[in-house]
Write a protein that holds these residues in place. Sequence first.
Motif, short mmCIF file in Angstrom:
data_model
loop_
_atom_site.label_atom_id
_atom_site.label_comp_id
_atom_site.label_asym_id
_atom_site.label_seq_id
_atom_site.Cartn_x
_atom_site.Cartn_y
_atom_site.Cartn_z
N ASP A 71 45.06 26.93 -7.89
CA ASP A 71 44.63 26.28 -8.19
C ASP A 71 42.91 25.59 -8.67
OD1 ASP A 71 47.06 25.26 -9.36
OD2 ASP A 71 46.87 23.59 -8.50
N VAL A 183 23.67 24.47 -22.76
CA VAL A 183 24.97 23.51 -23.22
C VAL A 183 23.81 22.69 -21.49
CG1 VAL A 183 26.52 22.81 -22.24
CG2 VAL A 183 26.59 24.73 -23.27
N ARG A 280 43.35 11.62 -11.13
CA ARG A 280 44.55 12.68 -11.03
C ARG A 280 44.07 13.73 -10.69
NH1 ARG A 280 44.82 13.13 -16.28
NH2 ARG A 280 44.14 15.64 -16.71
N PRO B 40 46.79 24.50 -14.17
CA PRO B 40 46.61 23.50 -12.63
C PRO B 40 46.34 22.28 -13.08
CG PRO B 40 44.86 24.76 -12.78
CD PRO B 40 45.03 25.50 -13.57
N ASP B 41 46.11 21.70 -14.46
CA ASP B 41 46.25 19.89 -14.69
C ASP B 41 46.89 19.74 -16.02
OD1 ASP B 41 46.00 17.60 -15.25
OD2 ASP B 41 43.67 17.95 -15.33
N VAL B 43 48.99 17.88 -17.35
CA VAL B 43 48.51 16.72 -18.30
C VAL B 43 47.17 17.35 -19.19
CG1 VAL B 43 48.01 14.34 -18.62
CG2 VAL B 43 49.77 15.43 -16.50
N GLU B 44 46.00 17.73 -18.56
CA GLU B 44 45.15 17.51 -19.53
C GLU B 44 45.32 18.80 -20.50
OE1 GLU B 44 42.29 19.94 -18.35
OE2 GLU B 44 40.21 19.23 -18.52
N ILE B 46 48.31 19.66 -21.50
CA ILE B 46 49.01 19.51 -23.23
C ILE B 46 47.98 18.23 -24.22
CG2 ILE B 46 51.07 17.82 -23.89
CD1 ILE B 46 52.15 18.18 -21.04
N ARG B 117 36.96 1.40 -24.66
CA ARG B 117 35.97 2.78 -25.15
C ARG B 117 35.84 3.45 -26.29
NH1 ARG B 117 34.99 2.73 -20.10
NH2 ARG B 117 37.10 1.84 -18.58
N TRP B 169 32.81 12.73 -29.21
CA TRP B 169 32.66 11.14 -28.65
C TRP B 169 33.19 11.52 -27.06
CZ3 TRP B 169 32.17 6.07 -31.04
CH2 TRP B 169 30.86 5.66 -30.70
N VAL B 171 33.46 15.14 -25.63
CA VAL B 171 32.67 15.60 -24.87
C VAL B 171 31.57 15.58 -24.32
CG1 VAL B 171 31.16 17.85 -25.35
CG2 VAL B 171 33.54 17.66 -26.97
N LYS B 172 31.63 16.05 -22.42
CA LYS B 172 30.79 15.74 -21.44
C LYS B 172 28.92 16.51 -22.23
CE LYS B 172 30.85 16.48 -17.44
NZ LYS B 172 31.45 17.48 -16.61
N ALA B 173 29.15 17.73 -22.64
CA ALA B 173 27.61 18.32 -22.78
C ALA B 173 27.66 19.77 -24.29
CB ALA B 173 26.83 19.44 -21.75
N ASP B 174 29.05 19.99 -23.87
CA ASP B 174 29.23 21.09 -24.58
C ASP B 174 29.69 21.11 -26.17
OD1 ASP B 174 29.50 23.78 -25.76
OD2 ASP B 174 30.64 25.01 -24.39
N ARG B 176 29.28 22.42 -29.06
CA ARG B 176 29.33 23.53 -30.23
C ARG B 176 31.16 23.39 -31.01
NH1 ARG B 176 28.45 28.39 -26.95
NH2 ARG B 176 29.01 27.32 -25.30
N GLU B 177 31.95 23.06 -30.14
CA GLU B 177 33.03 23.37 -31.01
C GLU B 177 32.64 22.02 -31.48
OE1 GLU B 177 36.40 23.57 -28.50
OE2 GLU B 177 38.28 24.41 -30.04
#
Lengths: 316, 219
Positions: A71, A183, A280, B40-41, B43-44, B46, B117, B169, B171-174, B176-177
């Motif tokens: 991880d 970025v 989390r 590893p995450d 939940v994120e 899915i 939010r 909204w 997205v942190k910085a990128d 592009r997508e």
Amino acid sequence: MSKYRPRRILPSEITPPEVFFDRRRLLAAALAGGASALLPAAEPSQAQPGQLRYTRNTRYSTSEPPNDYEDITNYNNFYEFGTEKSDPARNAGSLRTHPWTVTVSGEAEVTGQFALEDILKPHPLEERIYRLRCVEAWSMIIPWVGFPLADLLKRFKPTSKAKYVEFRTLHDPKQMPGQRFRVLDWPYVEGLRIDEAMHPLTFIAVGVYGRVLPNQNGAPLRLVVPWKYGFKSIKSIVSIRFTEKQPLNSWHVAQPDEYGFYANVNPNVDHPRWSQATERLIGRGFFAKRQPTLMFNGYAEEVAHLYSGMDLRRYF
Amino acid sequence: MRVESRYRLVYKPLVFLACSAPFVLLVAGAFEVLGRDLGPDPVEYILHSTGKTALNLLLITLLVTPARQLGGWPHLVRLRRMLGVFSFFYAALHVLTYAVLDLGLDFATLGEDIVKRPYITVGFTALVILLALAATSTNGMMRRLGRRWQKLHRLVYVAAILGVWHFWWQVKADIREPLLYAAMLAVLLGYRVVRSRTARELARRFTEARTSAPPSESP
Ligand code: HEM
């Protein structure tokens, strides 16, 4: 009492990569639960590639079980190699960490260019199991190997004008393909106030789980500031500069209303777009509940005094 | 085979399978079978996968009309309802993931998120629209609502705009997508604006030609 003491670690709680974590070291881990703060770790029976020699610092280690090596080395924010969590593990192979030079400059008596070997040579390595809290509201427990930043900085004899320390990551789009897109404003820059930098918890990591850092975790040397959001812990450092003025850190430059200079973990001050009250913990499975985030990530007892009298809502 | 049977027996089942594939892969990942895992995450993973699939299907749904008109495949419309309902299905999974796996059914926090939010407020509005559209997507509802059905289902454009906005909204910085998604949506919506303008223009010219033409049949 802060959350990371005393250490009650059981060998069975540690989930290391089998490739190098042999039975002898498991024994050593069990021994390290004893009274002494610094115990030598057993020598590995055969020298594994990348295996480091270090002692365990139990005083500064959390008692929570660390995340898996898998991880820690596959879920990374290292935008120099791409913005997905899985990108760094995939793309960081192009980074060459030998030879590596660190430039020391600014308000200090000893400045110049130093080979990585000369930077590291005088410092005995120790392992510290730290909590890591990302600004994105997830967290991990990581067994770093390295040494206190203060020990390194003192060698350069900072002058009385050195109020801050600024760090920079390598800037080379050939080795760091993520830098081909703007970025962030490359190179990545981070900074600390000199008293934060000299704090005994502030750490330079060169390894994780007893082995040399993989590139995606910030090889060959990176900062670890456990009471601040992860983005303060700059990776793959090539420049250390002592300054009189507060450095402009990359995330602050990118979005000044969302990321500050201090970036202390604080459950009471939300990110403008999401709550920082809970986190989390990675690797605890599907139905693990979010945990409450602790003030200064659980290190309040050690670091709160650095900020006494400061409005932490303003200096976020 | 006639066109109707071709759609019923071949195309629709194929589209159904294609739309189910992301869900099947998620389930395989959750149980770590078929060589899949959620990393590893989970939940994120899915959350992101269902959100992205919902938005992808929404844009594909909006592609049906231009494809019919430009490609000369009028029967494609038979696939549109399934695409739209699947988009809702993934959006619902997305929100359930957030509410159940991430927040552990803490409804107070969910309510607070929706109000406080903005990116979640926007996503929530999109979800409510998709729910209304899915609920009125049956033949019976179409008959019952008559002309109003058309009007109601124009909200799909609003849902798509809100969906892309929500993506942008968070997205942190990128960007592009999300930028790519915004561009695709702009093309899909722009096509409709141009098309309806051209249609209006043609209609106007047609009426003009009729009214200004010399009355030939008059005695
Ligand atoms: C109440 C409604 C909704 C809630 C609470 C919600 C919540 C979220 C959350 C928490 C994230 C992840 C943010 C992060 O990782 O920082 C997210 C991402 C996303 N959501 Fe939603 N969402 C909602 C509705 C929708 C709808 C209706 C759509 C599509 C039409 C959608 C599409 C997406 C997409 C595309 C992403 C980004 C995924 C990625 O980064 O790969 N969401 N949403």
